[in-house]
Design a protein around this motif. Sequence first.
Motif, PDB file in Angstrom:
ATOM      1  N   LEU A  91      -5.030  -3.378  -0.730  1.00 27.20           N
ATOM      2  CA  LEU A  91      -6.087  -3.548  -0.777  1.00 27.20           C
ATOM      3  C   LEU A  91      -7.028  -2.771  -0.502  1.00 27.20           C
ATOM      4  N   LYS A  92      -6.798  -1.414  -0.543  1.00 25.36           N
ATOM      5  CA  LYS A  92      -7.342  -0.207  -0.824  1.00 25.36           C
ATOM      6  C   LYS A  92      -6.930   0.958  -1.656  1.00 25.36           C
ATOM      7  N   PHE A  93      -6.267   0.250  -2.977  1.00 21.41           N
ATOM      8  CA  PHE A  93      -5.815   1.025  -3.922  1.00 21.41           C
ATOM      9  C   PHE A  93      -5.205   2.546  -3.880  1.00 21.41           C
ATOM     10  N   TYR A  94      -3.962   2.441  -3.017  1.00 22.95           N
ATOM     11  CA  TYR A  94      -3.344   3.852  -2.761  1.00 22.95           C
ATOM     12  C   TYR A  94      -2.540   3.832  -3.844  1.00 22.95           C
ATOM     13  N   ASP A  95      -2.308   4.912  -4.474  1.00 24.71           N
ATOM     14  CA  ASP A  95      -1.000   5.163  -5.582  1.00 24.71           C
ATOM     15  C   ASP A  95       0.107   5.143  -4.492  1.00 24.71           C
ATOM     16  N   VAL A  96       0.346   5.990  -3.877  1.00 26.39           N
ATOM     17  CA  VAL A  96       1.155   6.367  -2.858  1.00 26.39           C
ATOM     18  C   VAL A  96       1.564   5.377  -1.418  1.00 26.39           C
ATOM     19  N   VAL A  97       2.655   5.249  -0.864  1.00 31.24           N
ATOM     20  CA  VAL A  97       2.804   4.769   0.576  1.00 31.24           C
ATOM     21  C   VAL A  97       3.829   5.396   0.892  1.00 31.24           C
ATOM     22  N   ILE A  98       4.233   7.074   1.680  1.00 35.30           N
ATOM     23  CA  ILE A  98       5.162   6.877   2.278  1.00 35.30           C
ATOM     24  C   ILE A  98       5.610   6.327   3.283  1.00 35.30           C
ATOM     25  N   ASN A 108      -3.397   9.284  -4.641  1.00 29.98           N
ATOM     26  CA  ASN A 108      -4.069   8.812  -3.523  1.00 29.98           C
ATOM     27  C   ASN A 108      -3.264   8.591  -3.387  1.00 29.98           C
ATOM     28  N   VAL A 109      -2.823   9.342  -1.531  1.00 29.25           N
ATOM     29  CA  VAL A 109      -1.143   8.587  -0.802  1.00 29.25           C
ATOM     30  C   VAL A 109      -1.703   8.553   0.631  1.00 29.25           C
ATOM     31  N   LEU A 110      -0.797   7.404   1.010  1.00 30.10           N
ATOM     32  CA  LEU A 110      -1.296   7.250   2.177  1.00 30.10           C
ATOM     33  C   LEU A 110       0.058   7.487   2.967  1.00 30.10           C
ATOM     34  N   GLN A 169       4.059  -0.803  -9.727  1.00 32.00           N
ATOM     35  CA  GLN A 169       2.528  -1.464  -9.761  1.00 32.00           C
ATOM     36  C   GLN A 169       1.924  -0.854  -8.548  1.00 32.00           C
ATOM     37  N   PRO A 170       0.982  -0.396  -8.625  1.00 30.46           N
ATOM     38  CA  PRO A 170       0.537   0.462  -6.872  1.00 30.46           C
ATOM     39  C   PRO A 170       0.845  -0.437  -6.272  1.00 30.46           C
ATOM     40  N   PRO A 171       0.781  -0.142  -4.721  1.00 24.49           N
ATOM     41  CA  PRO A 171       1.213   1.558  -4.267  1.00 24.49           C
ATOM     42  C   PRO A 171       2.522   1.327  -4.333  1.00 24.49           C
ATOM     43  N   ALA A 172       2.829   2.790  -5.713  1.00 22.21           N
ATOM     44  CA  ALA A 172       4.687   2.405  -5.310  1.00 22.21           C
ATOM     45  C   ALA A 172       5.466   3.271  -3.749  1.00 22.21           C
ATOM     46  N   VAL A 173       5.559   2.770  -3.041  1.00 22.46           N
ATOM     47  CA  VAL A 173       6.848   3.133  -1.602  1.00 22.46           C
ATOM     48  C   VAL A 173       7.962   4.081  -1.787  1.00 22.46           C
ATOM     49  N   ILE A 174       7.077   5.242  -1.632  1.00 25.92           N
ATOM     50  CA  ILE A 174       8.815   6.074  -0.992  1.00 25.92           C
ATOM     51  C   ILE A 174       9.229   6.164   0.723  1.00 25.92           C
ATOM     52  N   LEU A 175      10.392   5.621   0.378  1.00 23.26           N
ATOM     53  CA  LEU A 175      10.831   4.910   1.751  1.00 23.26           C
ATOM     54  C   LEU A 175      12.210   6.604   2.706  1.00 23.26           C
ATOM     55  N   MET A 176      11.536   7.307   3.448  1.00 24.62           N
ATOM     56  CA  MET A 176      11.925   8.890   4.117  1.00 24.62           C
ATOM     57  C   MET A 176      13.368   8.305   5.067  1.00 24.62           C
ATOM     58  N   ALA A 177      14.929   8.764   4.846  1.00 31.44           N
ATOM     59  CA  ALA A 177      15.957   8.322   5.557  1.00 31.44           C
ATOM     60  C   ALA A 177      16.384   9.479   5.986  1.00 31.44           C
ATOM     61  N   GLY A 178      16.866   9.490   7.203  1.00 30.75           N
ATOM     62  CA  GLY A 178      17.727  10.898   7.467  1.00 30.75           C
ATOM     63  C   GLY A 178      18.511  10.842   8.942  1.00 30.75           C
ATOM     64  N   LEU A 179      18.982  11.734   9.395  1.00 31.33           N
ATOM     65  CA  LEU A 179      19.160  11.890  10.592  1.00 31.33           C
ATOM     66  C   LEU A 179      17.972  12.731  10.783  1.00 31.33           C
ATOM     67  N   GLN A 180      18.200  12.677  12.789  1.00 35.90           N
ATOM     68  CA  GLN A 180      17.036  13.232  13.818  1.00 35.90           C
ATOM     69  C   GLN A 180      17.463  14.455  13.843  1.00 35.90           C
ATOM     70  N   GLY A 181      15.835  15.451  13.452  1.00 37.91           N
ATOM     71  CA  GLY A 181      16.055  17.306  13.384  1.00 37.91           C
ATOM     72  C   GLY A 181      16.550  17.494  11.726  1.00 37.91           C
TER      73      GLY A 181
END
Length: 455
Positions: A181-188, A131-133, A98-110
């Motif tokens: 609310l704004k019907f985004y497909d993906v939130v990163i 449509n990406v946010l 169900q939109p928005p599909a949330v993508i979480l980015m993790a990792g070390l600094q740098g």
Amino acid sequence: MFENLTERLSRTLKNVSGRGRLTDDNIKDTLREVRMALLEADVALPVVREFVKRVKERAVGSEVSKSLTPGQEFIKIVQAELESVMGESNEALDLACQPPAVILMAGLQGAGKTTSVAKLGKVLKEREKKNVLVVSADVYRPAAIKQLETLASDVGIDFFPSSVEQKPVDIVSAAVAHGKLKFYDVVIVDTAGRLHVDDVMMDEIKDIHKAANPVETLFVVDAMTGQDAANTAKAFNDALPLTGVILTKVDGDARGGAALSVRYITGKPIKFLGVGEKTDALEPFHPDRVASRILGMGDVLSLIEDLERNVDKSQAEKLAKKFKEKKGFDLEDFRSQLQQMKNMGGMGGMMDKLPGMSQLPDNVKDQVDDRMFLQMEAIINSMTKGERSRPEIIKGSRKKRIATGSGTQVQDVNRLLKQFTQMQKMMKKMQKGGMKNMMRNMKGMMPGGGMFPGR
């Protein structure tokens, strides 16, 4: 990427290619060389042990095909095992929810996390028509939020504002609510990195994960850290349910140990490779294609995809029309070809994907320098429109003016004109349909044959 490993394996596998049959004795030395090549490439020891064991089991078993020589069969086994250790096939992002599909980015600094957020946003917008946010929950690093805002603007995707006074969990919750609310497909979601793995950081990212409920949790890691990349990914995977890995800075990594270790150590697939600083330098990871590149067989499929994405269709049609009407190939066309090559990652990027390029002598590889193409473009830019369309009018005083305007020497201008004349002759052969003649001409223009003379 993989230059050292490719060179070492190509040399090693040549020794076994002429064998009549594969036995324990005659592949012992080759396997030892393969093991050394992998260790020098900074591949994790458990991966090396398992890889060599599996290759040996298959090679001295009953797998030799009638259509191949035993030597060819051995190379085929090595390729299959390379694919297997890296994951066998590309695993695309799973955005079916169900939109928005949330993508979480993790990792070390740098590690290149913020840049990867923008690159991934661009890929999803342009190739998947999403449509990406994007949003930054990094409230610790100075200017991190501003950096993402600037990158988002550069690639044409939407940015959700946040500030250092807010709590990361609140930022993420608000961004996901706005996405619905704004019907985004993906939130990163871009999260904060640290200089090392610590408990406070892990607790915070667990809270963010709980608030965001992502469909994809991607670990962004620097390929140049070798097998340490795999160990760090494992530490994150123990704390977070990772779904995949983005390997960054692979263009600066000549070893390739991270790419060969991550999947085995973490059990999670590499989904993308970051292959440069530009915002379009993110490639889906295809283990079969990468295995082919490691063994010096090139990656023609990726090269074709690069062509389809980066070649300007209108420019190509324009040039084709000129050919059809038997109009000459001028310096304006030559400049256009140089620009298209630059868009594809330069000559170095293209050569990596061409079969057999690992066999070229070092002195020839050294001559193929992308800076030379930038210099050629600068020289053409310093010419007038008339000079570009009629290069034959470029004589003494004009050459001096062009050299001064492009910050080069007159001999550099002379070299460019000579190379252009050779290219022009080749294009005439193509117009006449003389493909054999054209191929002969191209051979003469390859490094060492005149196109890239020693500087």
